[in-house]
Design a protein around this motif. Structure first.
Motif, PDB file in Angstrom:
ATOM      1  N   VAL A  11       0.861  -1.177   0.000  1.00 34.13           N
ATOM      2  CA  VAL A  11       0.000   0.000   0.000  1.00 34.13           C
ATOM      3  C   VAL A  11       0.896   1.226   0.000  1.00 34.13           C
ATOM      4  O   VAL A  11       1.757   1.374   0.864  1.00 34.13           O
ATOM      5  N   ARG A  12       0.701   2.093  -0.983  1.00 32.70           N
ATOM      6  CA  ARG A  12       1.470   3.335  -1.075  1.00 32.70           C
ATOM      7  C   ARG A  12       0.583   4.519  -0.686  1.00 32.70           C
ATOM      8  O   ARG A  12      -0.550   4.611  -1.108  1.00 32.70           O
ATOM      9  N   PHE A  25       3.639   0.524   2.855  1.00 30.52           N
ATOM     10  CA  PHE A  25       3.365  -0.538   3.816  1.00 30.52           C
ATOM     11  C   PHE A  25       3.480  -1.852   3.051  1.00 30.52           C
ATOM     12  O   PHE A  25       2.718  -2.083   2.118  1.00 30.52           O
ATOM     13  N   HIS A  26       4.410  -2.715   3.431  1.00 32.29           N
ATOM     14  CA  HIS A  26       4.633  -3.924   2.644  1.00 32.29           C
ATOM     15  C   HIS A  26       5.103  -5.079   3.522  1.00 32.29           C
ATOM     16  O   HIS A  26       5.357  -4.917   4.714  1.00 32.29           O
ATOM     17  N   ALA A  47       9.428   4.881   4.594  1.00 28.90           N
ATOM     18  CA  ALA A  47       9.117   6.292   4.360  1.00 28.90           C
ATOM     19  C   ALA A  47      10.248   6.865   3.516  1.00 28.90           C
ATOM     20  O   ALA A  47      11.419   6.718   3.856  1.00 28.90           O
ATOM     21  N   SER A  48       9.881   7.517   2.395  1.00 33.62           N
ATOM     22  CA  SER A  48      10.932   8.057   1.531  1.00 33.62           C
ATOM     23  C   SER A  48      10.495   9.368   0.893  1.00 33.62           C
ATOM     24  O   SER A  48       9.313   9.624   0.697  1.00 33.62           O
ATOM     25  N   PHE A  69      -4.364   6.439  14.316  1.00 33.95           N
ATOM     26  CA  PHE A  69      -3.138   7.211  14.493  1.00 33.95           C
ATOM     27  C   PHE A  69      -2.631   7.761  13.162  1.00 33.95           C
ATOM     28  O   PHE A  69      -2.320   8.952  13.047  1.00 33.95           O
ATOM     29  N   LEU A  70      -2.559   6.905  12.138  1.00 35.40           N
ATOM     30  CA  LEU A  70      -2.072   7.355  10.830  1.00 35.40           C
ATOM     31  C   LEU A  70      -3.010   8.374  10.198  1.00 35.40           C
ATOM     32  O   LEU A  70      -2.558   9.329   9.561  1.00 35.40           O
TER      33      LEU A  70
END
Length: 90
Positions: A11-12, A25-26, A47-48, A69-70
């Protein structure tokens, strides 16, 4: 991480434009798959951005409210300020 993989997709979130951070998320896994109704989930969060690349493994128990939270982080985040190198004396 050990255990059985639940899903191979990722999930991006976010983008790659200047000042934005992309969250990936992978590698979702269920480390105790032999247990019925296992509440534990492991995944990797990357995170990039232009200047950043961080990867961390995460373990949740029934999600631990991670979705809430996210969502609050995303609602409050206004991006990263690009440092003004002239002001910093560089």
């Amino acid at each position: 991480m050990t255990g059985q993989s639940e899903e191979r997709s990722a999930v991006r979130v976010g983008g790659r434009e200047s000042g934005q951070i992309e969250l990936l998320f992978h590698d979702l896994s269920c480390p105790f798959a032999e247990l019925d109704d296992d509440p534990v989930r492991d995944f990797v969060l990357t995170a990039s951005s232009e200047w950043l690349n961080i990867e961390v493994s995460v373990r949740t128990w029934h999600g631990d409210g991670l979705d809430t939270f996210l969502a609050s982080l995303a609602a409050d985040f206004r991006g990263w300020r690009k440092p003004d190198l002239a002001v910093a004396g560089r």
